[in-house]
Write an enzyme that holds these catalytic residues in place. Structure first.
Site, PDB file in Angstrom:
ATOM      1  CB  ALA A  72      -4.487 -22.826 -13.526  1.00 41.04           C
ATOM      2  CD  GLN A 186      -0.244 -17.413 -19.303  1.00 38.60           C
ATOM      3  OE1 GLN A 186       0.538 -17.631 -20.231  1.00 38.60           O
ATOM      4  NE2 GLN A 186      -1.557 -17.398 -19.463  1.00 38.60           N
ATOM      5  CG  HIS A 208      -5.907 -24.598 -21.380  1.00 43.08           C
ATOM      6  ND1 HIS A 208      -6.094 -23.376 -21.969  1.00 43.08           N
ATOM      7  CD2 HIS A 208      -6.266 -24.450 -20.087  1.00 43.08           C
ATOM      8  CE1 HIS A 208      -6.573 -22.523 -21.056  1.00 43.08           C
ATOM      9  NE2 HIS A 208      -6.677 -23.170 -19.909  1.00 43.08           N
ATOM     10  CB  THR A 247     -14.170 -41.088 -12.438  1.00 41.69           C
ATOM     11  OG1 THR A 247     -15.101 -41.818 -11.648  1.00 41.69           O
ATOM     12  CG2 THR A 247     -13.468 -42.012 -13.422  1.00 41.69           C
ATOM     13  CB  CYS A 334      -8.758  -9.403 -18.202  1.00 36.16           C
ATOM     14  SG  CYS A 334      -7.608 -10.763 -18.000  1.00 36.16           S
TER      15      CYS A 334
HETATM   16  C1  LIG Z   1      -5.204 -19.497 -17.805  1.00 36.68           C
HETATM   17  C2  LIG Z   1      -4.840 -19.094 -16.429  1.00 36.68           C
HETATM   18  C3  LIG Z   1      -5.537 -19.585 -15.318  1.00 36.68           C
HETATM   19  C4  LIG Z   1      -6.757 -20.453 -15.456  1.00 36.68           C
HETATM   20  O1  LIG Z   1      -6.434 -21.728 -15.911  1.00 36.68           O
HETATM   21  P1  LIG Z   1      -7.602 -22.726 -16.341  1.00 36.68           P
HETATM   22  O2  LIG Z   1      -6.927 -24.024 -16.499  1.00 36.68           O
HETATM   23  O3  LIG Z   1      -8.125 -22.180 -17.617  1.00 36.68           O
HETATM   24  O4  LIG Z   1      -8.607 -22.715 -15.242  1.00 36.68           O
HETATM   25  C5  LIG Z   1      -5.122 -19.194 -14.071  1.00 36.68           C
HETATM   26  N1  LIG Z   1      -4.058 -18.390 -13.907  1.00 36.68           N
HETATM   27  C6  LIG Z   1      -3.371 -17.889 -14.943  1.00 36.68           C
HETATM   28  C7  LIG Z   1      -2.202 -16.999 -14.693  1.00 36.68           C
HETATM   29  C8  LIG Z   1      -3.742 -18.223 -16.234  1.00 36.68           C
HETATM   30  O5  LIG Z   1      -3.052 -17.733 -17.257  1.00 36.68           O
END
Ligand SMILES: *Cc1c(COP(=O)(O)O)cnc(C)c1O
Length: 394
Positions: A72, A186, A208, A247, A334
C-alpha cells in the site's frame, strides 16, 4: 511465551491456504511471467492473470484495472505522484490543477507525499475530522474547488478503525472534476468495497493486512469513465502495462489473489464473528473498569475487528509496560519509540493523556473468546493497579 497477538492492524499471518497456494511458485513453477516463449513463463502468466481477477473481484473492478505493487505504501505513492506528474506533463487530470486535498488521519505514506509536494509549491489542503474520526464533509466541500487535481481519503483508519463515506466523498470531489484516491489498506478484505458503486478512481490495498504475504499489494486504476493515466514511478521492462516495471513477484501475487478470494467469500461471517468478540472485549472492559473508559472513534462506522480505548488516570508508557503479555499498540505507537501522541489521536482531539493512555486492539482470524477474556483480565488488572498507584501517591 510470546504475548497474545491482538495487533492485526499492524499485520496478519499468512493464512495456511494462502501459503499452500504460493509455495509451488517459489520452486517447481518458478517461471518469469514475462517469458513469452515457453511453458515456464505461460504458467506464471496464467497464475498472475488468475490473481488479477481475484483481486478485481474483491473490489468490483475489472482485471485490467489492477496493477501489482509491493504494497500500500507504494500504491499510495504511485497514485498521488502519478497523478501530479501526469498533470505536470500536461496530460490527463483536470484543467490547470495545482491543488490536492487529503485528511489529517491518513497513513504517513499519503501525508508525507503530500507534504513533499507542498514544499515543492503544490497547494495542499489537509481536511480535519470530527471528534468521532469521520471526515468533516463540510470542510471537504469547502476545500475542493476547480483546479483540485486529487482528493485522497483513506477507506478505513489504521488506528481507530473508522470507515469513511467514500461515495459521498467521491461525489464532492467529482463535482469539481477532481480525481479520488482511497487508501484501502485496512478496509480491503474486511468490509465490502465497490469501486463502481463508490465511484473512486484509484484504490490502494496490501496483502499483508488481510492474511496474505508482506511485500505484495495492488493499485486499482479506473480504466473507463474516465480512463485514468498515471506517470509510473519505476521505468524499465514495461511490465504491468508500463505502469510498474520490474519482474513480477509471482508467489506474492498468487498469495495476494488467494487471500483476496478467501476474504471475499468469508468476509461476512468473519466480520460478524470478530464484531461479537470486539463487543465482548468492550463490554468486559466497561464492566470491570466502569467510568473512565473512552472509546476513540465512531462505533457506528467502524471496522468490526477494531477497538481503540483510552483509560483515565493512567500513563500511556506505564500502561504499555504493564501489558507486556498482550501484543497491542498505543495511541503513541505510530511514531514508534516516541511518546508523542499520534497524529490520528491529535486529529480527533484526544491529546495529552487521553491520547497516550490508549490501546488499539486489532482482532483477527485466530482469536478466540477465551483469548478476549484473558485480554480483559490483563487490561483490567493493569489499569486497576496503575490507578491505585496514582491514587496512593496523590
Ligand atoms: C499498513 C498500511 C499502509 C502501508 O502498507 P504497506 O503494504 O505496509 O506498505 C498504508 N496505509 C494504511 C492505512 C495501512 O494500514
Amino acid at each position: 511465551m510470546k504475548p497474545l497477538y491482538l495487533d492485526y492492524h499492524a499485520t496478519t499471518p499468512v493464512d495456511p491456504r494462502v501459503l499452500a497456494a504460493m509455495l509451488p511458485f517459489f520452486s517447481e513453477r518458478f517461471g518469469n511471467a514475462a517469458s513469452r516463449q515457453h511453458a515456464w513463463g505461460w504458467e506464471a502468466r496464467d497464475a498472475v492473470d488468475a490473481a488479477r481477477s481475484q483481486v478485481a473481484a474483491l473490489i468490483n473492478a475489472s482485471a485490467g484495472e489492477i496493477t501489482f505493487t509491493s504494497g500500500a505504501s507504494e500504491s499510495n505513492n504511485l497514485a498521488i505522484k502519478g497523478v501530479v506528474a501526469r498533470r505536470r506533463a500536461g496530460e490527463g487530470g483536470s484543467g490547470s490543477g495545482n491543488h490536492i486535498v487529503t485528511t489529517a488521519i491518513e497513513h504517513k505514506s499519503v501525508l508525507d507525499v503530500c507534504q513533499a509536494f507542498r514544499s515543492e509549491g503544490l497547494d495542499v489542503t489537509v481536511v480535519g475530522v470530527t471528534a468521532d474520526g469521520l471526515v468533516d464533509l463540510d470542510a471537504l466541500r469547502q476545500a475542493v474547488r476547480p483546479g483540485t487535481l486529487l482528493v485522497s481519503v483513506m477507506a478505513a483508519n489504521n488506528e481507530i478503525g473508522t470507515i469513511q463515506p467514500l461515495a459521498e466523498i467521491a461525489a464532492i470531489a467529482h463535482a469539481h472534476g477532481a480525481l479520488v484516491h482511497t487508501d484501502a489498506a485496512q478496509a480491503a478484505g474486511k468490509v465490502p468495497i465497490d469501486v463502481v458503486g463508490s465511484d473512486v478512481d484509484l484504490l490502494s490495498l496490501t496483502a499483508h493486512k488481510f492474511y496474505g504475504p508482506k511485500g505484495s499489494g495492488a493499485l486499482f486504476v479506473r480504466r473507463r469513465k474516465p480512463r485514468i493515466s498515471l506517470t509510473p514511478l519505476i521505468a524499465g521492462g514495461g511490465q504491468e502495462g508500463g505502469l510498474r516495471s520490474g519482474t513480477l513477484n509471482v508467489p506474492g501475487i498468487v498469495g495476494l489473489g488467494s487471500a483476496a478470494e478467501i476474504c471475499r467469500l468469508e468476509m461476512d461471517d468473519e466480520s460478524r464473528r470478530l464484531g461479537a468478540l470486539r463487543d465482548r472485549l468492550l463490554d468486559g472492559l466497561m464492566s470491570r473498569l466502569g467510568d473512565g473508559v473512552h472509546v476513540n472513534g465512531s462505533m457506528r462506522s467502524r471496522l468490526a475487528h477494531n477497538l481503540h480505548v483510552s483509560f483515565d488516570g493512567v500513563e500511556g508508557e506505564a500502561l504499555l509496560m504493564a501489558l507486556s503479555d498482550l501484543a497491542v499498540s498505543t495511541g503513541s505507537a505510530c511514531a514508534s519509540g516516541s511518546q508523542a501522541v499520534s497524529h490520528v489521536m491529535e486529529a480527533i482531539g484526544a491529546t495529552g493523556d487521553r491520547g497516550r493512555a490508549s490501546i488499539r486492539f486489532g482482532l483477527g482470524r485466530t482469536n478466540t473468546a477465551d483469548e478476549i477474556d484473558l485480554a480483559i483480565d490483563r487490561v483490567a488488572a493493569a489499569v486497576g493497579a496503575l490507578r491505585a498507584r496514582v491514587g496512593s501517591s496523590a
